[in-house]
Scaffold this active site. Structure first.
Site, PDB file in Angstrom:
ATOM      1  N   GLU A  15       0.791  -1.098   0.062  1.00  0.00           N
ATOM      2  CA  GLU A  15       0.009  -0.136  -0.101  1.00  0.00           C
ATOM      3  C   GLU A  15       0.827   1.297  -0.006  1.00  0.00           C
ATOM      4  O   GLU A  15       0.280   2.225   0.358  1.00  0.00           O
ATOM      5  CB  GLU A  15      -0.961   0.082   1.251  1.00  0.00           C
ATOM      6  N   SER A 141      -6.494  -3.088   2.776  1.00  0.00           N
ATOM      7  CA  SER A 141      -6.765  -2.434   1.439  1.00  0.00           C
ATOM      8  C   SER A 141      -7.357  -3.745   0.824  1.00  0.00           C
ATOM      9  O   SER A 141      -7.186  -3.538  -0.739  1.00  0.00           O
ATOM     10  CB  SER A 141      -5.814  -1.552   1.039  1.00  0.00           C
ATOM     11  N   TYR A 211      -8.863   2.956  -4.636  1.00  0.00           N
ATOM     12  CA  TYR A 211      -8.195   4.083  -4.904  1.00  0.00           C
ATOM     13  C   TYR A 211      -7.851   4.549  -6.075  1.00  0.00           C
ATOM     14  O   TYR A 211      -7.182   5.369  -6.459  1.00  0.00           O
ATOM     15  CB  TYR A 211      -6.822   3.430  -4.306  1.00  0.00           C
ATOM     16  N   ARG A 250     -11.447   2.464  11.137  1.00  0.00           N
ATOM     17  CA  ARG A 250     -12.664   2.226  10.279  1.00  0.00           C
ATOM     18  C   ARG A 250     -13.177   0.711  10.289  1.00  0.00           C
ATOM     19  O   ARG A 250     -12.169  -0.202  10.018  1.00  0.00           O
ATOM     20  CB  ARG A 250     -12.179   2.791   8.924  1.00  0.00           C
ATOM     21  N   ASP A 252     -15.180  -2.403   8.645  1.00  0.00           N
ATOM     22  CA  ASP A 252     -15.885  -2.499   7.294  1.00  0.00           C
ATOM     23  C   ASP A 252     -16.736  -3.703   7.536  1.00  0.00           C
ATOM     24  O   ASP A 252     -16.426  -4.700   8.267  1.00  0.00           O
ATOM     25  CB  ASP A 252     -14.887  -3.103   6.185  1.00  0.00           C
ATOM     26  N   GLU A 268     -13.526  -6.862   9.239  1.00  0.00           N
ATOM     27  CA  GLU A 268     -12.160  -6.362   9.695  1.00  0.00           C
ATOM     28  C   GLU A 268     -12.314  -4.859  10.145  1.00  0.00           C
ATOM     29  O   GLU A 268     -13.358  -3.949   9.947  1.00  0.00           O
ATOM     30  CB  GLU A 268     -11.211  -6.269   8.707  1.00  0.00           C
ATOM     31  N   ASN A 270      -9.608  -1.462  10.668  1.00  0.00           N
ATOM     32  CA  ASN A 270      -8.554  -0.727  10.111  1.00  0.00           C
ATOM     33  C   ASN A 270      -7.912   0.105  10.952  1.00  0.00           C
ATOM     34  O   ASN A 270      -8.864   1.227  11.341  1.00  0.00           O
ATOM     35  CB  ASN A 270      -8.777  -0.175   8.772  1.00  0.00           C
ATOM     36  N   GLY A 274      -7.230   5.243   5.322  1.00  0.00           N
ATOM     37  CA  GLY A 274      -6.596   6.173   4.364  1.00  0.00           C
ATOM     38  C   GLY A 274      -7.093   7.633   4.578  1.00  0.00           C
ATOM     39  O   GLY A 274      -8.020   7.760   5.215  1.00  0.00           O
TER      40      GLY A 274
END
Length: 305
Positions: A15, A141, A211, A250, A252, A268, A270, A274
């Protein structure tokens, strides 16, 4: 108060490019807030560069390993430099999807059942019934995710000559595929900000869809029933607290909209989400009236608290 902020970005994970964009956004925000900024594209000499810079605080804008897995956190702890986002123990657990389950599921947070499999074993047969998802245990990601259906996104059957995560990782996590919708919730400090639905224009919400501008529609706030939105907010906040996350995280989700709340699963958490122009945390912060600069400052303030 004017601070000297070292922004750690780049590195050598899968990443890297996204981290560079996140880091530059953070650096510019810090400068607009009046702080002095040292940009550090992380190499193996990162400890020396930080020692020379002597910042008041490090803004960790790294994604993936070693910036998100406890390695950098341990180094900064040893150096005595305050840093943003989660600490060592939280980072070690949250980067590992199986350890995350071990921590959260006993507290009533619904996550897909799964098992860790040796990649080589996949060539002999499916570990669980199709459709299922294969993912690296400790990448973010959606790096290296394969959805294995009758006609898998990486081809079927799985084979040694077929491109897929089995070619790049010794072990993978196999989970049942949850049909339905992709939802995500950001937490900043002690506040769950909102719920966004992610609608990829094609395929699924993989690294490119995340992205690449125009490849995914963000519906923010998500057009979902109130009970589902509240469940996302509460589950994300609970996960943030149970894991001991700091700054921002964050969560998900997948939601099978034919099953109501019982169809909502946390995938998951994070710990280094980002901070690019396409990123979800700044988008949700804007929804609650917080500018990008205010978001960056709040994350820094918690690191120094």
């Amino acid at each position: 108060m004017t601070l000297h902020v070292a922004v750690l970005m780049g590195g050598w994970s899968a990443e890297r490019e996204v981290s560079l964009v996140s880091g530059e956004g953070v650096a510019k925000a810090c400068e607009s807030l009046g702080h002095r900024v040292t940009r550090i594209d992380m190499g193996r000499d990162v400890a020396l560069r930080l020692h020379e810079a002597r910042p008041d605080v490090v803004f960790n804008a790294l994604h993936g390993t070693p910036g998100e897995d406890g390695t950098i956190q341990g180094m900064l702890d040893l150096m005595g430099i305050p840093y943003t986002h989660s600490g060592l123990a939280t980072s070690v657990i949250a980067i590992d999807k199986q350890l995350t389950k071990n921590e959260l599921v006993p507290h009533g947070i619904r996550m897909p059942e799964g098992q860790i499999v040796a990649s080589q074993s996949l060539f002999d047969g499916d570990p669980i019934a199709r459709p299922y998802v294969l993912k690296p245990v400790n990448e973010g990601s959606s790096v290296g995710v394969a959805i294995v259906t009758a006609d898998s996104n990486y081809g079927s059957p799985i084979g040694r000559d077929v491109e897929g995560p089995w070619a790049h990782f010794d072990q993978l996590l196999a989970e049942p595929f949850i049909k339905g919708r992709e939802l995500t919730t950001a937490v900043v400090g002690e506040r769950a900000l909102g719920v966004t639905e992610l609608r990829p224009k094609s395929g699924f919400y993989d690294y490119d869809a995340k992205y690449t501008d125009g490849m995914t529609e963000h519906v923010c706030p998500a057009d979902i029933p109130d009970d589902i939105a509240q469940a996302c907010l509460q589950m994300a906040l609970d996960a943030h607290r149970l894991l001991g996350c700091k700054g921002t995280s964050r969560s998900d989700f997948r939601w099978d909209d034919e099953q109501g709340v019982d169809g909502l699963y946390l995938l998951e958490v994070n710990t280094q989400p980002g901070m690019t122009p396409l990123s979800l945390v700044p988008e949700q912060a804007k929804l609650v009236g917080m500018t990008y600069e205010q978001l960056v400052q709040e994350i820094i303030d918690e690191a120094l608290a």
